[in-house]
Design a protein around this motif. Sequence first.
Motif, short mmCIF file in Angstrom:
data_model
loop_
_atom_site.label_atom_id
_atom_site.label_comp_id
_atom_site.label_asym_id
_atom_site.label_seq_id
_atom_site.Cartn_x
_atom_site.Cartn_y
_atom_site.Cartn_z
N TYR A 191 -37.19 -18.97 0.63
CA TYR A 191 -36.95 -19.53 -0.62
C TYR A 191 -36.51 -20.91 -0.47
CZ TYR A 191 -31.98 -19.19 0.15
OH TYR A 191 -30.58 -19.35 0.73
N TRP A 197 -34.02 -23.64 -3.07
CA TRP A 197 -33.25 -23.68 -4.26
C TRP A 197 -32.87 -25.28 -4.38
CZ3 TRP A 197 -27.45 -22.62 -4.05
CH2 TRP A 197 -26.94 -22.59 -5.16
N LEU A 222 -39.60 -18.91 -4.74
CA LEU A 222 -40.07 -18.00 -3.59
C LEU A 222 -41.26 -18.44 -3.07
CD1 LEU A 222 -38.99 -15.70 -1.68
CD2 LEU A 222 -40.13 -14.13 -3.31
#
Length: 80
Positions: A26, A28, A36
């Motif tokens: 993942y 962020w 993902l």
Amino acid sequence: MLNRFLIHKYPVVSLEWNPSNPGIFYSWDISGNLFLWDLFIDVKKPIFWEKIGDSDVPCKWHINGQKLVYAQDKNKIIIR
């Protein structure tokens, strides 16, 4: 193989490989976008995307790699 992931428009603040599958991770970014990735399916675009808000709590994989846990809007815990 070297690849650039250009989907993020803001700086990435967290990235973690899946503990049980070497092709999944993942990423962020600072604006709260969670992506993902599964490199066995597609190396250019994520398989999942969600805006998780302005949470400053990082995501974490469950130890078996089957679930991803993160906070959403500082009041809700999400398990995917």
